[in-house]
Design a protein around this motif. Structure first.
Motif, PDB file in Angstrom:
ATOM      1  N   ALA A 189      15.676  -1.910  10.081  1.00  0.00           N
ATOM      2  CA  ALA A 189      14.925  -2.822   9.895  1.00  0.00           C
ATOM      3  C   ALA A 189      14.838  -3.289   8.450  1.00  0.00           C
ATOM      4  O   ALA A 189      14.531  -4.829   8.200  1.00  0.00           O
ATOM      5  CB  ALA A 189      13.469  -2.287  10.354  1.00  0.00           C
ATOM      6  N   VAL A 190      14.800  -2.503   7.412  1.00  0.00           N
ATOM      7  CA  VAL A 190      14.949  -3.043   5.995  1.00  0.00           C
ATOM      8  C   VAL A 190      16.143  -3.712   5.685  1.00  0.00           C
ATOM      9  O   VAL A 190      15.867  -4.909   5.146  1.00  0.00           O
ATOM     10  CB  VAL A 190      14.778  -1.640   5.168  1.00  0.00           C
ATOM     11  N   GLU A 191      17.118  -3.408   6.157  1.00  0.00           N
ATOM     12  CA  GLU A 191      18.279  -4.272   6.032  1.00  0.00           C
ATOM     13  C   GLU A 191      18.411  -5.599   6.643  1.00  0.00           C
ATOM     14  O   GLU A 191      18.462  -6.609   5.958  1.00  0.00           O
ATOM     15  CB  GLU A 191      19.692  -3.577   6.939  1.00  0.00           C
ATOM     16  N   LEU A 192      17.615  -5.627   7.756  1.00  0.00           N
ATOM     17  CA  LEU A 192      17.518  -6.831   8.449  1.00  0.00           C
ATOM     18  C   LEU A 192      16.604  -7.744   7.732  1.00  0.00           C
ATOM     19  O   LEU A 192      16.918  -8.772   7.435  1.00  0.00           O
ATOM     20  CB  LEU A 192      17.138  -6.755   9.998  1.00  0.00           C
ATOM     21  N   ILE A 193      15.512  -7.216   7.182  1.00  0.00           N
ATOM     22  CA  ILE A 193      14.527  -8.054   6.740  1.00  0.00           C
ATOM     23  C   ILE A 193      15.006  -8.648   5.259  1.00  0.00           C
ATOM     24  O   ILE A 193      14.720  -9.531   4.803  1.00  0.00           O
ATOM     25  CB  ILE A 193      13.107  -7.420   6.416  1.00  0.00           C
ATOM     26  N   SER A 194      15.903  -7.731   4.574  1.00  0.00           N
ATOM     27  CA  SER A 194      16.269  -7.951   3.461  1.00  0.00           C
ATOM     28  C   SER A 194      17.249  -9.090   3.425  1.00  0.00           C
ATOM     29  O   SER A 194      17.370  -9.989   2.814  1.00  0.00           O
ATOM     30  CB  SER A 194      16.927  -6.759   2.674  1.00  0.00           C
ATOM     31  N   LEU A 195      18.088  -9.186   4.599  1.00  0.00           N
ATOM     32  CA  LEU A 195      19.057 -10.262   4.994  1.00  0.00           C
ATOM     33  C   LEU A 195      18.231 -11.484   5.148  1.00  0.00           C
ATOM     34  O   LEU A 195      18.392 -12.629   4.632  1.00  0.00           O
ATOM     35  CB  LEU A 195      19.768  -9.971   6.250  1.00  0.00           C
ATOM     36  N   GLN A 196      16.980 -11.428   5.800  1.00  0.00           N
ATOM     37  CA  GLN A 196      16.233 -12.619   6.240  1.00  0.00           C
ATOM     38  C   GLN A 196      15.759 -13.223   4.856  1.00  0.00           C
ATOM     39  O   GLN A 196      15.782 -14.314   4.742  1.00  0.00           O
ATOM     40  CB  GLN A 196      15.081 -12.154   7.028  1.00  0.00           C
ATOM     41  N   LEU A 197      15.283 -12.309   3.980  1.00  0.00           N
ATOM     42  CA  LEU A 197      14.921 -12.799   2.700  1.00  0.00           C
ATOM     43  C   LEU A 197      16.114 -13.563   1.936  1.00  0.00           C
ATOM     44  O   LEU A 197      15.817 -14.599   1.380  1.00  0.00           O
ATOM     45  CB  LEU A 197      14.278 -11.624   1.892  1.00  0.00           C
ATOM     46  N   LEU A 198      17.396 -12.817   2.074  1.00  0.00           N
ATOM     47  CA  LEU A 198      18.372 -13.516   1.305  1.00  0.00           C
ATOM     48  C   LEU A 198      18.547 -15.068   2.113  1.00  0.00           C
ATOM     49  O   LEU A 198      18.768 -16.065   1.132  1.00  0.00           O
ATOM     50  CB  LEU A 198      19.749 -12.870   1.630  1.00  0.00           C
ATOM     51  N   PHE A 199      18.253 -15.141   3.270  1.00  0.00           N
ATOM     52  CA  PHE A 199      18.546 -16.567   4.008  1.00  0.00           C
ATOM     53  C   PHE A 199      17.274 -17.235   3.744  1.00  0.00           C
ATOM     54  O   PHE A 199      17.576 -18.533   3.498  1.00  0.00           O
ATOM     55  CB  PHE A 199      18.780 -16.298   5.331  1.00  0.00           C
ATOM     56  N   ALA A 200      16.266 -16.826   3.358  1.00  0.00           N
ATOM     57  CA  ALA A 200      15.145 -17.688   2.846  1.00  0.00           C
ATOM     58  C   ALA A 200      15.472 -18.273   1.528  1.00  0.00           C
ATOM     59  O   ALA A 200      15.199 -19.537   1.414  1.00  0.00           O
ATOM     60  CB  ALA A 200      13.903 -16.759   2.799  1.00  0.00           C
ATOM     61  N   LEU A 201      16.198 -17.536   0.617  1.00  0.00           N
ATOM     62  CA  LEU A 201      16.707 -18.116  -0.641  1.00  0.00           C
ATOM     63  C   LEU A 201      17.754 -18.964  -0.340  1.00  0.00           C
ATOM     64  O   LEU A 201      17.636 -20.446  -0.835  1.00  0.00           O
ATOM     65  CB  LEU A 201      17.198 -16.967  -1.380  1.00  0.00           C
ATOM     66  N   VAL A 202      18.619 -18.726   0.636  1.00  0.00           N
ATOM     67  CA  VAL A 202      19.647 -19.869   0.984  1.00  0.00           C
ATOM     68  C   VAL A 202      18.930 -20.940   1.304  1.00  0.00           C
ATOM     69  O   VAL A 202      19.362 -22.203   0.768  1.00  0.00           O
ATOM     70  CB  VAL A 202      20.561 -19.209   1.933  1.00  0.00           C
ATOM     71  N   GLY A 203      18.232 -20.954   2.226  1.00  0.00           N
ATOM     72  CA  GLY A 203      17.705 -22.073   2.896  1.00  0.00           C
ATOM     73  C   GLY A 203      16.860 -22.798   1.969  1.00  0.00           C
ATOM     74  O   GLY A 203      17.053 -24.499   1.756  1.00  0.00           O
TER      75      GLY A 203
END
Lengths: 495, 102, 464, 167, 332, 178
Positions: free
Chosen positions: D139-153
């Motif tokens: 879950a931590v990995e997933l949420i970190s990726l999501q944060l990355l994509f928040a940045l990307v977006g």
């Protein structure tokens, strides 16, 4: 030859023919012979079956009365099987189908100039679908073919039609869909009831025949089936799509619509509706009678008022199919035989009439009765055939319609004399509007100077074949009656 | 548990539905809508933490933390969109965002 | 984490690596070469899913046949969506590495969703792919519609996340565990907390499935998003939500109220969706409303859950996905520099672009449930299940709305084939990618309509 | 003692939230919300979730709300307090819905059985952390990726069309 | 006197002491800054009020208190009044969790020399430092002046950006000490201060706290050459004083924190712990002032570039390296 | 890249070194009231009026200083003794305006006006900065103690105008009729 899955070949040959068409999609000249060739092969197959049906009947089948059968697992998860069966009634219908398609392809040989590849493909697909409808013995499979044959017709009317073609085709499609969706529900319900009773999940007609259904449920289920078939038939209040569809369809479409699609309704009622729900059918028989009689009289009256020849013939179809309905409602061997024969007769005769109107339309670009007159003198060969098929249509003894109507009336007379009497009135009315048609078009003096050419060789030979067939069925229907004798007896339970 | 579990639930429920009510009422202002959603998410976190305290199980706390991370991602994107739309339309009034009807 | 575990989640690892590398590569050297690369990544994940039967139980995730099959479905959908996006984005000037990377991330989220074994992973998975869609919907920066619809989607999505989160919180507070398996055993207790939780989760999922009355975002988002995104959004994301619902269904079944709620949602969705679709002038809005109706049928399947509704629902989702991909694929391929949205602008296109037209028509027939297409088999299964479960009212409502639906689906076909073309612009030859993007869903539609047995066997196996 | 504090904080949280959602001016609303968040953080601390309490302040109050503030300050909204606030009629459906929901909530809570006694031990921070990374590592990995994509977006949207970085 | 009341009394005494010391130190830091800057610039600095100018802070205080309290007409009144307090209070509250000496024994009671030994001390610090942003933002916004607003926005962006690198640079410390509690972190450095293990983290932390204090070279929010006085342009009197003092409290507190986290806190040979702590903290304060005397102000884009593209990645890398190192060490 | 980082660090450390060195340096501050700086002799501060070696006023009230002054802080009234020797009836410099530019001293033909290094002329009353002739006049000769203007130029013009050699009579403006 019997090792071949002949019935599957019958169904899928036209589909395979579509593949042949693909390389010559845009080449009208080479596509037409291919399509016609496929249709002719079908016809040959049907003819071979007809020729050898007595031989086939000696081979014991799993189901009584059937000549050929095929059965394979298809979707076991739903309990759907690929079950096909050919008995006398089916054979008659198959022959009619194969023949009508040859007629339709021939008659539209020159008239379809645009998108020919698509047109021929759709024709062949439709042939597959209709063959399937007449051969399927699994309700789900039947439903599948039932719907498959709709789509090409939808396109035929919509793309190559005239007038308000889009309105007509959508009306046609929606009417039919409405009925078939209800029928689907009923099929599923029947399937589930059967599964509950026996624990066997099946859509097979002959397994389902034994299902015990509470009368009220039966009424509902039969109602759904009946609605679907009645729309196709078309019975009186549900007929309104038919004149529109016929009028706006191209000639080939009209021929097939009148010759075959209407028959699927009556065929379905004979094959599925009555046998599956005998009690409900019994209960609803007066309704069927009433609708049929009203249909005959109403259609004849309306036909009299029509100015568009196609529309007139379309209404006459409603009337003729009313006889079929009466015969089914009587559910009695003679009447039923009459109905079945009438189905074939009507297919041939009305198909021929639509061909004739189509030919006229090709020449004069109008179908208005008031535009014509004095054709007898101008294009005598054409006029002869016009007269011939009109007479056939009104039931002149010696021509084919007479046989069917006569048998129906005879059969019904025993069970419901009043209905028979009223139906007879219908025949008289038919006479009236047919005579008017013939008189106005052929014998009145010329009203407009139309540059009309007489029949070409193709048209002539086509009409000759049709006329010969008409004559043969009218004069010597015994082989056909023989063919359907056993199935009819099995259906009506009078062996 | 310092107070009965139900009381915490009542607090969370109040906050949650306050947020929802605000969201329904503030349909004209994007930023206020986002604020209301934050209120709702807070109530969710409160329930998780209360559950965690009730059962002595750390999962609830972790879920709450994940919700926070999720929210920060969503809010940052939402605000980026608000800025982007504002650049195009000069307003955060949702009534102005009505290119699509129906 | 053992090697077996790593093998089991290898598709997810591939996708993760893929999207991160895609971002990196894109920032170093931007270009459209990233699309084939992303395609390869998705393909690899798909292949792994299909070919390597590695299964494992990890904390939070369970990789089994069900999850492998569902993720294979998502990846296949993603593959097709990427294929159609390649040319579309080129024509529309949607540049940058963000598109493929975000798409990979969306697929990752779906992959996680379908293998989640506790509420946390389920929630995060759902939110992950929804989040990716927020970005994808807005990806076209030149269009004001995109931004607007993205924001609408985001607001609705966050609201649904809050509601679903509240549901999960109540479940947790009532039971003390996040694990689905344990929850199922506790859920039988008539504890109002648990029931309220289940209800709220259901409402949250209704947002994702765009069931009425949680559907309001759907038309706007479908219209505003670029067509390939809409294709993925309307298929894979719905599929993932359905999978989530399936995972949660053992819980839902313990409560009659859940059934009633679903019943209502199904009824309203079928009627509202199909009736509203009648009035739409744009093809994407029409498809959006119709998808609301279609999801109503899925809900109907869930109402009939004990009577084989689960299988029917999955079949329906697959059929719907194929049709949705085909329809939106055709829309995206028929669109040039501006999107072809007005239904009237499709006049006569069936002849000028035969493949796209045929596939679009096929999709319409399938959506209308006319054999021999996948849509018929799916509707058949759903109605069979509904009747088996005794939901006659719903089945009748479904039939009635299906009839309405036939009308507006046919309208597209009529426009495609029976209206005179308006203008005679240059006809663009289709690229291989576009042919594949149209061909795969089109073939699936026909194949499933004619011979769905293998898929049914598969569904039976994975649902066992 | 702790109980009293809890009730005071709860009252403060509710009051601040009400003020936040009824306030016309976004900046004021956000400050009220921050107040509410502080109360919540303290409640979390009282509920023996110090980690959540800390992150509530760090992330919510310290990052998310600041982001709001940043955007409001950057956007130059003119005089939002003079703009449109929801009319009382617009509050009506919201109030009705919320009222019904709250009532049903109270009903649910009243009808439920007494909660079982609290377990003895609360997890320590270390236990929480161990659980986080062992049980929920994925879950931590997933949420970190999501944060990355928040940045990307956010970067993608923030970028000016066809030109370099805006920031 | 019962045991608990002794505790309470001691606690109150600690709080009072810390308050007094910090405020005094902050005041004198202002003075020290002026003197040291003067030295750097070869001047003498204030030396008139009292011996060596030691009463200068008092004089400043009196001046600030007697100035006119000015409210811009278009300002948002309440927020304008609130902002200075929000800037100063979090700064001083951070000190609550910093241990400033070895535990004492007073009247039979063990007294830890820390106001509150929270188990999440480090997070408490991060939380409060993130709250400090509000003072800047609201101060800048509520003044309703363009300079203030620009200063506020700059301050917001800067503080948020550098909070990230600051927090990330502290993760290795937590990994090494295996605790968030500052007391335990200090204990973990009994022998070797963490600066030996984590020089990179130390440097990042140092730069980040400089930015957090808005000190030169990161004083963009109040860049006097461009923005008059940034977010506190419109403030006067004691409200300005609070902003001002808050900044210096911040220096002391962050210096103390750096001491605690990297230099071993109060541990040290020979001298008493409190003295060690004070010395180390003051060394940081001195360094800040020294830096102010040395470096020019950055440009805004340089600031963002440094924060996001240099410090944050470096801090992340540092975390990774530390994690690998710890893992290998545990496996050996 | 690497080298640039090293260079940066070098520069930073160098900077810190410089400031540190300066910190340790002795401040250059002169604490004024207690310590006083001796200005250079030519420092331009307070303005004075000097006398000629005979002890007479040097100023001839020619107004040149007043004209040269950029801030107009010099004012005077000229007068003439019976022997034609000109002198200032009063002479006033407003030091609150004076900018000590030295232009007046440069302009003075008689070296009467001069600047001195005395910079301490603060006062609490601004009016005290208005210096009158008596405040300005000193007893010495200032910088050039041997210069005496009238020794070079002679005193006064005694004969009537237009009477001299190569001199025409002045035009009577009232009779200049066309």
């Amino acid at each position: 030859m019997t090792d071949l899955p002949l019935l599957s070949v019958l169904i899928f040959l036209p589909l395979a023919g579509c593949l042949l068409l693909l390389p010559v999609w845009n080449c009208r000249v080479s596509a037409r012979p291919i399509a016609l060739g496929v249709a002719l092969i079908e016809l040959a197959l049907a003819a071979w079956l007809y020729a050898s049906w007595r031989g086939l009947s000696t081979i014991p089948a799993q189901l009584p009365g059937y000549l050929l059968q095929e059965d394979a697992a298809w979707i076991p998860a739903f309990g759907i099987r690929y079950t096909l069966g050919l008995d006398g009634i089916s054979l008659l219908m198959v022959m009619l189908t194969a023949f009508t398609f040859c007629v339709a392809l021939t008659v539209s040989w020159n008239s379809i100039t645009e998108k020919t590849g698509l047109f021929l493909t759709l024709m062949l697909v439709m042939e597959s679908g209709i063959m399937g409808v007449f051969l399927a013995l699994d309700l789900a499979l039947f439903y599948l073919f039932w719907e498959v044959m709709l789509i090409p017709m939808f396109f035929l009317i919509g793309v190559w039609g005239h007038g308000r073609r889009i309105y007509s085709t959508i009306k046609f499609f929606l009417f039919t869909m409405f009925g078939s969706l209800l029928m689907l529900l009923a099929i599923v319900a029947l399937h589930l009831t059967h599964a509950q009773q026996t624990g066997v999940a099946t859509f097979g007609l002959h397994e389902l025949l034994g299902t015990q259904i509470a009368p009220e449920t039966q009424l509902w289920l039969f109602g759904a089936f009946f609605l679907a078939f009645a729309i196709k038939f078309p019975l009186f209040p549900l007929h309104t799509w038919l004149p529109d569809a016929h009028t706006d369809a191209p000639t080939a479409g009209s021929v097939i619509l009148a010759g075959l699609l209407l028959k699927t309704g009556s065929y379905g009622l004979i094959r599925f509706g009555y046998p599956l729900f005998p009690q409900a059918a019994q209960t609803l028989t007066p309704l069927l009678y009433a609708l049929a009689v009203i249909g005959i009289i109403y259609a004849s009256l309306v036909a009299f008022a029509q100015e568009d020849m196609k529309r007139l013939i379309a209404y006459s179809s409603i009337g003729h199919m009313g006889f079929v309905a009466i015969g089914i409602a009587a559910w009695q061997p003679v009447a039923l035989s009459g109905s079945i024969i009438q189905m074939a007769n009507h297919g041939v005769t009305t198909g021929a009439l639509f061909c004739l109107v189509g030919m006229l339309d090709e020449r004069a670009h109008t179908r208005d009765i008031r535009a014509f007159g004095g054709l007898w003198g101008k294009i005598p060969r054409y006029s002869f055939f016009f007269l011939f098929f009109s007479l056939a249509s009104l039931g002149l003894p010696g021509l084919n319609n007479f046989v069917g109507e006569f048998l129906v009336l005879v059969g019904t007379m025993k069970k419901a004399p009043l209905v028979a009497a009223l139906a007879f009135v219908g025949i008289v009315l038919t006479l009236v509007y047919t005579v008017r048609l013939v008189q106005e078009v052929l014998f009145q003096e010329e009203r407009q100077p139309l540059p009309l050419a007489d029949l070409s060789l193709r048209e002539f030979s086509l009409l000759v074949v049709l006329a010969l067939l008409d004559l043969w069925m009218g004069v010597h229907p015994a082989p056909l009656l023989d063919m359907i004798h056993l199935p009819v007896q099995l259906l009506t339970g009078t062996p | 548990m310092i107070v009965p579990f139900e009381h915490i639930l009542v607090l969370a429920g109040l906050l949650f539905f306050l947020g929802m009510g605000g969201l329904l009422a503030w349909r004209a202002n994007l930023i206020m809508m986002l604020v209301c959603i934050e209120v709702m998410l807070n109530a969710v976190m409160l329930v998780f933490v209360a559950g965690s305290a009730r059962w002595g199980n750390p999962d609830g706390q972790l879920f709450a933390i994940f919700i926070m991370a999720l929210t920060s991602a969503e809010v940052s994107l939402a605000l980026a969109m608000v800025v982007y739309l504002h650049r195009k339309k000069r307003t955060v009034n949702t009534d102005m965002f009505s290119e699509m009807k129906g | 984490m053992t090697t077996a575990d790593i093998y089991a989640i290898m598709p997810l690892i591939i996708l993760t690596a893929g999207c991160v590398l895609c971002l990196l590569a894109g920032s170093l050297r931007p270009g459209f070469y990233l699309y084939p690369a992303a395609l390869a990544v998705v393909g690899a994940a798909l292949l792994w899913c299909v070919c390597v039967p590695a299964e494992s139980v990890m904390p939070g995730m369970t990789v089994n046949r069900f999850s492998r099959a569902s993720s294979a479905f998502f990846y296949a959908t993603g593959l097709v969506a990427l294929l159609m996006a390649y040319g579309y984005n080129r024509r529309r000037g949607i540049e940058g590495e963000e598109y493929p990377a975000t798409l990979l991330f969306a697929l990752l989220g779906m992959g996680v969703t379908c293998s989640a074994s506790n509420l946390l992973m389920l929630f995060l998975g759902l939110e992950a792919f929804t989040f990716a869609f927020y970005i994808l919907v807005t990806i076209e920066r030149d269009s004001i519609l995109g931004g607007e619809s993205g924001l609408k989607y985001l607001l609705n999505g966050t609201l649904s996340a809050a509601v679903m989160g509240m549901g999960m919180a109540l479940l947790y507070a009532g039971s003390g565990t996040l694990k689905l398996a344990e929850l199922t055993t506790v859920a039988g207790i008539p504890e109002p907390l648990l029931q309220a939780g289940i209800g709220m989760i259901l409402i949250g999922l209704a947002f994702k499935l765009s069931l009425v009355p949680a559907h309001l975002w759907t038309p706007d988002v479908y219209q505003g998003a670029p067509a390939p995104v809409t294709a993925l959004l309307s298929t894979a994301s719905k599929g993932a939500a359905v999978v989530a619902l399936l995972l949660l269904f053992p819980l839902l079944q313990t409560w009659q109220g859940g059934h009633d709620l679903l019943w209502l949602l199904a009824l309203l969705s079928m009627l509202t969706g199909n009736l509203a679709a009648l009035l739409q002038p744009g093809i994407k809005r029409m498809l959006a409303w119709s998808s609301i109706g279609q999801m109503g049928y899925v809900a109907l399947a869930f109402v009939a859950f004990p009577a084989g509704g689960d299988r029917a629902a999955l079949l329906y989702v697959v059929a719907y996905a194929a049709a949705g991909l085909a329809a939106f694929g055709a829309v995206s391929i028929l669109s040039d520099t501006s999107e072809r949205d007005d239904i009237d602008s499709y006049r006569g296109l069936g002849y000028r672009n035969p493949l796209a037209g045929a596939v679009l028509a096929l999709a319409m027939f399938s959506l209308a449930g006319i054999p021999p297409t996948a849509g018929f088999m799916a509707k058949f299964a759903v109605f069979a299940a509904a009747l088996r479960a005794g939901e006659i009212t719903l089945a009748l409502a479904g039939i009635a709305s299906a009839l309405v639906a036939v009308f507006f689906y046919l309208r597209i076909v009529v426009v495609l084939y029976m209206k005179k073309p308006a203008e005679l612009s240059e006809v663009r030859a289709l690229t291989v990618a576009e042919i594949l993007a149209l061909g795969i869903p089109g073939a699936t539609l026909v194949l499933l309509g004619v011979y769905p047995q293998p898929l049914l066997d598969l569904l039976k196996a994975i649902l066992a | 003692m702790e109980q009293t504090i809890f009730y005071i904080l709860a009252a403060a949280a509710v009051l601040a939230t009400v003020l936040a959602i009824t306030e016309k001016h976004p900046v004021h609303a956000i400050l009220f919300l921050v107040t509410s968040l502080f109360s919540m953080a303290t409640i979390f601390y009282l509920l023996m979730a110090p980690l959540v309490a800390a992150f509530e302040v760090i992330l919510y109050a310290g990052a998310i709300m600041v982001l709001f503030l940043f955007v409001i300050m950057m956007l130059d909204l003119g005089h939002p307090e003079k703009g449109l606030a929801p009319h009382w009629k617009e509050w009506l459906p919201a109030a009705v819905l919320s009222g019904i929901s709250i009532a049903s909530l109270v009903l649910v809570i009243v009808s439920r059985h007494a909660a079982p006694a609290a377990p003895a031990a609360m997890p320590t921070i270390r236990e929480v952390a161990v659980r986080l990374f062992q049980e929920h590592g994925l879950a931590v990995e997933l949420i970190s990726l999501q944060l990355l994509f928040a940045l990307v977006g956010a970067l993608y949207l923030g970028r000016q069309a066809k030109s370099g970085d805006s920031k | 006197m019962t045991a608990s009341s002794v505790d309470i009394a001691l606690f109150a005494a600690k709080v009072g002491l810390v308050f007094f010391v910090i405020l005094t130190l902050a005041a004198y830091l202002v003075f020290a800054e002026r003197r040291i800057l003067a030295w750097v610039q070869d001047r003498k600095g204030p030396n008139r009020v009292g011996p060596f100018g030691l009463l200068q802070p008092l004089a400043d205080l009196i001046k600030l208190l007697t100035k006119e309290d000015f409210l811009p007409s278009a300002a948002d009144k309440w927020l304008f009044y609130l902002a200075p307090a929000m800037a100063a209070i979090p700064a001083i509250m951070i000190f609550a969790v910093i241990p400033f000496g070895a535990p004492l024994t007073v009247a039979g009671h063990a007294v830890p020399l820390v106001v509150a030994d929270l188990n999440i001390g480090l997070l408490f610090f991060l939380a409060l430092s993130s709250i400090a942003v509000y003072g800047v933002a609201i101060g800048g916004w509520a003044s309703n002046s363009k300079y203030s607003l620009l200063g506020g926005i700059r301050g917001l962006a800067q503080l948020i950006s550098y909070e990230l690198s600051m927090g990330l640079s502290l993760v290795p410390i937590v990994m090494l000490a295996r605790s968030f509690s500052l007391t335990e972190i200090v204990d973990a450095q009994r022998t070797i201060p963490f600066i030996i293990y984590q020089p990179l983290a130390f440097i990042i932390f140092l730069i980040s706290i400089t930015a957090e204090c808005k000190r030169i070279p990161f004083d963009l929010p109040e860049a006097e050459g461009e923005l008059v006085a940034g977010f506190h342009t419109e403030y006067s009197g004691m409200r300005f004083g609070l902003f001002f003092v808050g900044e210096y409290i911040n220096i002391i507190v962050l210096g103390g924190l750096a001491t605690t986290l990297f230099l071993g806190g109060w541990h040290g040979p020979l001298l008493p712990p409190v003295i060690w702590f004070t010395l180390k903290t003051l060394a940081f304060a001195f360094f800040f002032i020294w830096m102010r005397g040395t470096l020019p102000r950055l440009r805004y884009d340089q600031l963002m570039h440094l924060g996001w593209k240099v410090l944050t990645p470096l801090a992340l890398m540092n975390i990774l390296v530390t994690a690998w190192w710890l893992m290998l060490k545990n496996h050996m | 890249m690497c080298m640039s980082v090293v260079d940066d660090i070098k520069a930073l450390v160098g900077g810190f070194g410089v400031t540190l060195r300066h910190m340790l340096r002795k401040p250059v501050t002169i604490q004024y009231p207690e310590e006083k700086r001796t200005p250079y002799p030519r420092f331009r501060a307070r303005i004075v009026l000097t006398r000629d070696p005979e002890g007479g006023e040097r100023c001839v009230a020619c107004y040149l200083c007043s004209a040269a002054c950029p801030v107009d802080c010099i004012s005077m009234q000229s007068a003439e003794r019976e022997d034609g020797r000109r002198y200032a009836a009063w002479f006033r410099i407003n030091f609150s305006r004076c900018i000590f530019c030295g232009l007046c001293a440069e302009a003075c033909p008689t070296m009467a006006i001069q600047m001195t290094p005395d910079y301490e002329i603060c006062t609490r009353d601004i009016m005290d900065l208005v210096y009158e002739k008596e405040d300005l006049l000193i007893d010495g000769c200032g910088k050039d103690d041997s210069y005496n203007f009238y020794h070079h130029a002679g005193i006064g013009v005694t004969q009537p105008r237009g009477e001299g050699m190569e001199e025409s009579r002045p035009v009577d403006v009232r009779s200049l009729m066309p």
